[in-house]
Design an enzyme around this catalytic site. Sequence first.
Site, mmCIF file in Angstrom:
data_model
loop_
_atom_site.group_PDB
_atom_site.id
_atom_site.type_symbol
_atom_site.label_atom_id
_atom_site.label_comp_id
_atom_site.label_asym_id
_atom_site.label_seq_id
_atom_site.Cartn_x
_atom_site.Cartn_y
_atom_site.Cartn_z
ATOM 1 N N ALA A 8 0.740 -1.288 -0.101
ATOM 2 C CA ALA A 8 0.073 -0.147 0.012
ATOM 3 C C ALA A 8 0.821 1.330 -0.264
ATOM 4 O O ALA A 8 0.255 2.324 -0.310
ATOM 5 C CB ALA A 8 -1.091 -0.068 1.268
ATOM 6 N N GLU A 146 13.606 -11.395 21.332
ATOM 7 C CA GLU A 146 13.401 -9.901 21.124
ATOM 8 C C GLU A 146 13.923 -9.632 19.894
ATOM 9 O O GLU A 146 14.510 -10.065 19.020
ATOM 10 C CB GLU A 146 14.410 -9.204 22.274
ATOM 11 C CG GLU A 146 14.110 -7.718 22.320
ATOM 12 C CD GLU A 146 15.375 -7.016 23.318
ATOM 13 O OE1 GLU A 146 14.930 -5.843 23.640
ATOM 14 O OE2 GLU A 146 16.206 -7.581 23.721
ATOM 15 N N HIS A 323 20.497 9.818 -29.327
ATOM 16 C CA HIS A 323 21.588 9.709 -30.173
ATOM 17 C C HIS A 323 23.042 10.151 -29.259
ATOM 18 O O HIS A 323 22.856 10.847 -28.543
ATOM 19 C CB HIS A 323 21.543 10.994 -31.000
ATOM 20 C CG HIS A 323 20.345 11.189 -31.556
ATOM 21 N ND1 HIS A 323 19.862 10.558 -32.872
ATOM 22 C CD2 HIS A 323 19.109 11.891 -31.328
ATOM 23 C CE1 HIS A 323 18.532 10.740 -33.212
ATOM 24 N NE2 HIS A 323 18.059 11.631 -32.200
#
Length: 408
Positions: A8, A146, A323
């Site tokens: 999102a 943890e 180019h």
Amino acid sequence: MQAVILAAGRGTRMGPLTETTPKPMLPVADAPLVEHVADAAVEAGADELVVTVGYGADRLREHLGDAHRGVPIRYAVQESQRGTADALAAAADHVDGAFAVLNGDSLYRGADLARLFESPPRIGAFRVDDPSQYGVLTVDGDAVTEVREKPSDPATDLVNAGAYSFSAETVDLLDVSESERGERELTDVLARVMAREELGYAVLEEWMDVGRPWELLEANERRLPGSDSGTRGGDDGGHVRPDPTIRGDVHSNATIRGDVVVEEGATVGPGVVVEGPALLRSGCSVGPNAYVRGATLIGEGARVGHAVEIKNSVLMADATVGHLSYVGDSLLGPSVNLGAGTNVANLRHDGEPVAATVKGERVSTGRRKFGAVLGPGVKTGIQSGINAGVTLSAGARTEPGEIVRRDR
């Protein structure tokens, strides 16, 4: 198992490439980033995908459709981007049973995710040399005890890879408070999970967070398609031998070497040399007398013209380098147009890594060679020079003969 893909966000760290394209839709080889995530999830055994969308939602829906490789897709809308826990909460009504969560802007491997999906809850871990810049896992045997964000004294070299599998009850733990960044974080959800049950981990063999422009360049370096057939063409005058990866119109005087894919509808003109790995998408044209080398993606409808050299770069849809120009280690957004003789520098002569701007701050890319990031619709005047590490925002212009040393 269902797999929730968080897709999102706008991806502000990837600016200006995300000014018109949501980050999960940025190109990585032959597919948008989010499609690579969906591929890995399906390969791992997901039986349904739930994609959380927000910025650019219609683009994602249009591309992914109702199913991916036969696996059905449902969509959830995150109305405002308020963090990863908030994005997952937006999808909670679609979750039924144990489920996985994957970041929509990371590269994963299906075999790794298959191990992650076993015996939830688990967190995907990845070993890095410098874990202090990540969320670091503290472990006790097979359990995570943890997860600390950017610690100065990392307990392990295992970092949070933004991939998880959870039991069904985890949806009851998503209502966490906002962090100091003003977002609701999945790491706070992990703390609640660990307080209730043992959180395991699966060490991933491959993972990459694609959050900044040079990481998008690296993602393409990793994912550009290869070929088992080796070198094609060359000493016999450049004629391309029949090969299923060469499906476009390749001139008999062009030379294709290494792992190169030319899609149907792509055109390679006379005098062109393409050295792989390289992917030329449908509708693009290269040449005459152009040189494409390194890990390079030439996007759909892009044009590389006469006497142009493209090295290790990504040209997005409809970008034009017409180019007498050089582009190295750079990212050109959709509909960029470089005037004749435009040259992009990609090397610091002092040997230090090139720096680039992320959200207003100069950050080391960690790359000795890195060119420019040109946003959608950038146009340069003839004979322009662009310094290494420069970012030009969407629609920016340069004057003929101008040397651009700073972002604009």
